[in-house]
Scaffold this motif. Structure first.
Motif, mmCIF file in Angstrom:
data_model
loop_
_atom_site.group_PDB
_atom_site.id
_atom_site.type_symbol
_atom_site.label_atom_id
_atom_site.label_comp_id
_atom_site.label_asym_id
_atom_site.label_seq_id
_atom_site.Cartn_x
_atom_site.Cartn_y
_atom_site.Cartn_z
ATOM 1 N N GLY A 1 -33.625 -6.632 37.156
ATOM 2 C CA GLY A 1 -33.507 -7.432 38.535
ATOM 3 C C GLY A 1 -32.294 -6.483 39.326
ATOM 4 O O GLY A 1 -30.632 -6.525 38.665
ATOM 5 N N GLY A 2 -32.201 -6.940 40.591
ATOM 6 C CA GLY A 2 -31.642 -6.596 41.855
ATOM 7 C C GLY A 2 -30.487 -7.545 41.618
ATOM 8 O O GLY A 2 -30.156 -8.804 41.128
ATOM 9 N N SER A 3 -29.097 -6.708 41.946
ATOM 10 C CA SER A 3 -27.907 -7.794 41.785
ATOM 11 C C SER A 3 -27.787 -8.643 40.144
ATOM 12 O O SER A 3 -26.888 -9.513 40.309
ATOM 13 C CB SER A 3 -27.929 -8.607 42.525
ATOM 14 N N ILE B 1 -34.325 -0.570 36.466
ATOM 15 C CA ILE B 1 -33.223 -0.886 37.395
ATOM 16 C C ILE B 1 -33.010 -1.269 38.884
ATOM 17 O O ILE B 1 -33.230 0.026 39.636
ATOM 18 C CB ILE B 1 -31.688 -0.101 36.738
ATOM 19 N N ARG B 2 -33.335 -2.066 38.874
ATOM 20 C CA ARG B 2 -33.759 -3.020 40.529
ATOM 21 C C ARG B 2 -31.894 -2.655 41.415
ATOM 22 O O ARG B 2 -31.101 -2.296 40.321
ATOM 23 C CB ARG B 2 -34.138 -3.859 41.098
ATOM 24 N N GLY B 3 -32.632 -2.407 42.889
ATOM 25 C CA GLY B 3 -30.795 -2.048 43.818
ATOM 26 C C GLY B 3 -30.164 -2.675 43.434
ATOM 27 O O GLY B 3 -29.683 -4.251 43.128
ATOM 28 N N SER B 4 -28.858 -3.015 43.413
ATOM 29 C CA SER B 4 -27.404 -3.207 43.227
ATOM 30 C C SER B 4 -27.631 -4.071 41.898
ATOM 31 O O SER B 4 -26.861 -4.747 41.873
ATOM 32 C CB SER B 4 -26.743 -3.812 44.428
ATOM 33 N N ASP C 1 -33.486 -11.746 38.955
ATOM 34 C CA ASP C 1 -31.678 -10.977 39.900
ATOM 35 C C ASP C 1 -31.520 -11.975 39.490
ATOM 36 O O ASP C 1 -31.867 -12.939 39.544
ATOM 37 C CB ASP C 1 -33.209 -10.753 41.291
ATOM 38 N N SER C 2 -29.825 -11.494 40.062
ATOM 39 C CA SER C 2 -28.286 -11.983 40.024
ATOM 40 C C SER C 2 -28.446 -12.982 38.838
ATOM 41 O O SER C 2 -27.394 -13.931 38.711
ATOM 42 C CB SER C 2 -28.249 -12.717 41.523
ATOM 43 N N ALA C 3 -28.981 -12.944 37.580
ATOM 44 C CA ALA C 3 -28.740 -13.143 36.858
ATOM 45 C C ALA C 3 -27.706 -13.616 35.973
ATOM 46 O O ALA C 3 -27.427 -14.648 35.710
ATOM 47 C CB ALA C 3 -29.872 -12.880 35.036
#
Length: 71
Positions: free
Chosen positions: A33-35, A56-59, A12-14
């Motif tokens: 991850g997400g974002s 593929i997670r959200g956003s 997430d956010s990586a």
């Protein structure tokens, strides 16, 4: 940007706001991850042949200028 072939997930956010223009996702990546790529200048994403991607997670690609994805 090319990621190493041992990478199996992108957190997430990586790469949030990392100013990426393009990225090649290795075949071993199963989850994005997400974002993960939010707020980048991405215009293209390429997945290696034989991709094992399942989620593929959200956003994940919100706030990009993404014009194409090649799987």
């Amino acid at each position: 940007m090319n990621l190493n072939n041992v990478v199996t997930s992108i957190g997430d956010s990586a790469f949030e706001a990392a100013n990426l223009k393009s990225i090649k996702i290795p075949a071993n990546v199963e989850v994005i991850g997400g974002s993960a790529f939010i707020n980048n200048s991405l215009s293209s994403v390429t997945f290696e042949k034989g991709s094992k991607l399942t989620e593929i997670r959200g956003s994940a690609f919100s706030g990009t200028t993404l014009a194409s994805i090649e799987i």
